[in-house]
Design a protein around this motif. Structure first.
Motif, short mmCIF file in Angstrom:
data_model
loop_
_atom_site.label_atom_id
_atom_site.label_comp_id
_atom_site.label_asym_id
_atom_site.label_seq_id
_atom_site.Cartn_x
_atom_site.Cartn_y
_atom_site.Cartn_z
N THR A 107 0.84 -1.20 0.00
CA THR A 107 0.00 0.00 0.00
C THR A 107 0.87 1.25 0.00
O THR A 107 0.60 2.22 -0.73
CB THR A 107 -0.94 0.01 1.22
N GLU A 108 1.93 1.24 0.79
CA GLU A 108 2.86 2.37 0.82
C GLU A 108 3.53 2.55 -0.54
O GLU A 108 3.68 3.68 -1.03
CB GLU A 108 3.92 2.17 1.90
N ILE A 109 3.95 1.44 -1.15
CA ILE A 109 4.59 1.54 -2.46
C ILE A 109 3.60 2.09 -3.49
O ILE A 109 3.94 2.97 -4.30
CB ILE A 109 5.11 0.15 -2.91
N ASN A 114 5.44 5.93 -7.85
CA ASN A 114 4.70 5.86 -9.12
C ASN A 114 5.43 5.08 -10.20
O ASN A 114 4.80 4.60 -11.15
CB ASN A 114 4.40 7.27 -9.62
N ASN A 115 6.76 4.96 -10.08
CA ASN A 115 7.54 4.28 -11.11
C ASN A 115 7.88 2.83 -10.76
O ASN A 115 8.65 2.19 -11.47
CB ASN A 115 8.85 5.05 -11.37
N PHE A 116 7.29 2.32 -9.69
CA PHE A 116 7.64 0.97 -9.24
C PHE A 116 7.17 -0.06 -10.27
O PHE A 116 6.02 -0.05 -10.70
CB PHE A 116 6.99 0.67 -7.89
N LYS A 117 8.09 -0.99 -10.64
CA LYS A 117 7.75 -1.92 -11.71
C LYS A 117 8.34 -3.32 -11.54
O LYS A 117 7.99 -4.23 -12.29
CB LYS A 117 8.23 -1.35 -13.05
N GLU A 118 9.21 -3.51 -10.56
CA GLU A 118 9.98 -4.76 -10.50
C GLU A 118 10.09 -5.26 -9.06
O GLU A 118 10.46 -4.51 -8.17
CB GLU A 118 11.38 -4.47 -11.06
N ASN A 139 0.07 -2.78 -11.83
CA ASN A 139 0.87 -2.41 -13.00
C ASN A 139 2.27 -3.00 -12.98
O ASN A 139 3.12 -2.60 -13.79
CB ASN A 139 0.95 -0.89 -13.10
N LEU A 140 2.52 -3.93 -12.08
CA LEU A 140 3.84 -4.54 -11.97
C LEU A 140 4.25 -5.18 -13.30
O LEU A 140 3.46 -5.86 -13.95
CB LEU A 140 3.82 -5.61 -10.88
N LYS A 141 5.51 -4.95 -13.70
CA LYS A 141 6.01 -5.45 -14.98
C LYS A 141 6.83 -6.74 -14.85
O LYS A 141 6.77 -7.61 -15.70
CB LYS A 141 6.88 -4.39 -15.65
N LYS A 163 -2.31 -7.85 -15.15
CA LYS A 163 -2.52 -7.72 -16.59
C LYS A 163 -1.31 -7.13 -17.32
O LYS A 163 -1.11 -7.40 -18.51
CB LYS A 163 -3.75 -6.85 -16.86
N ASP A 164 -0.52 -6.31 -16.62
CA ASP A 164 0.62 -5.66 -17.26
C ASP A 164 1.93 -6.42 -17.08
O ASP A 164 2.98 -5.97 -17.53
CB ASP A 164 0.80 -4.24 -16.71
N LEU A 165 1.86 -7.57 -16.41
CA LEU A 165 3.07 -8.34 -16.16
C LEU A 165 3.69 -8.81 -17.48
O LEU A 165 3.00 -9.35 -18.34
CB LEU A 165 2.76 -9.55 -15.28
N GLU A 166 4.99 -8.59 -17.61
CA GLU A 166 5.70 -8.96 -18.83
C GLU A 166 6.71 -10.09 -18.60
O GLU A 166 6.93 -10.91 -19.49
CB GLU A 166 6.44 -7.74 -19.39
#
Length: 248
Positions: A107-109, A114-118, A139-141, A163-166
């Motif tokens: 929740t804090e992240i 906003n740019n957290f992805k990994e 939105n995790l990649k 859905k955005d996981l790559e």
């Protein structure tokens, strides 16, 4: 650098010697002074047990941090890690242990980074953890669950819900599901079924290795029951990841 510690039966389950703590504090102060607030990546050894105060001190002096590798959280309380996350607005990547109560962290992240992805989780991956990820970080990649015991239903939830996981790495892990005949008994699954493979086909990269008869790392994960005892093996094994951006 690593802590000089002994294991204890109660939380935080480790006792760090005072001189070891003092040495770490000196190193942190020197490092932060030399960096001039420009540190972008912090990597801590899996046997280095920071206190909450040490983490806060570090966070305040590198507010532009983008990548944090912190496998050991034994001595860091909820308030400490949350305070650090609020400072690290630019955080993009986190390597962390599996924790029992992930909502407060994610929740804090979600609210601050906003740019957290990994994300890399070192330890068992259960349904509650998966549900929290989907809810807080949709939105995790990139996600790495290598060398872990992964609940099969949790894996399916991730494949359906993120859905955005790559990129998903489950190399050297094994799946766990409940027995249909004995609901309280867990069954180890050593291969991926068609349902999982079909759901994973949308990913850009789905990294797997479940060669439990021939792969040493797969055997270690199973022998250690999904929580690899890295101290028993080669010094740098814990740093390895099949995802290049997570490899150290």
């Amino acid at each position: 650098m690593r802590s000089s510690f002994i294991k204890i039966p109660l939380e935080p389950y480790v006792y760090v010697e005072r001189r070891s703590d003092e040495s770490l504090t000196r190193v942190l102060k020197l490092s932060m002074n030399l960096s001039g607030g420009n540190t972008r990546t912090l990597v801590f050894h899996f046997n280095l047990f920071l206190s909450g105060d040490q983490l806060t001190y570090t966070a305040e002096r590198c507010p532009g941090l983008r990548r944090l590798v912190l496998p050991a959280w034994n001595r860091i309380k909820k308030t400490g890690i949350c305070k650090a996350i609020r400072i690290w607005k630019d955080l993009e990547s986190l390597t962390m242990p599996s924790i029992a109560n992930p909502p407060y962290l994610f929740t804090e992240i979600a609210n601050n980074c906003n740019n957290f992805k990994e994300l890399k989780i070192m330890g068992p991956f259960e349904i509650f953890f998966a549900d929290t990820l989907i809810s807080c970080l949709p939105n995790l990649k990139t996600l790495s669950l290598r060398c872990s015991a992964i609940n099969r239903e949790a894996l399916i939830k991730i494949l359906d819900g993120l859905k955005d996981l790559e990129v998903l790495n489950i190399s050297h892990s094994y799946l766990v599901e409940l027995s249909g005949w004995q609901p309280q008994k867990k069954v180890i699954v050593r291969e991926l079924d068609e349902v999982i493979l079909e759901k994973a086909s949308r990913l850009k990269r789905f990294l797997t290795c479940m060669e439990h008869e021939t792969c040493v790392m797969c055997q270690r994960t199973e022998n250690d029951e999904g929580i690899v005892r890295w101290y028993k093996y080669e010094e740098d094994d814990w740093k390895v990841d099949e995802v290049s951006s997570l490899h150290l």
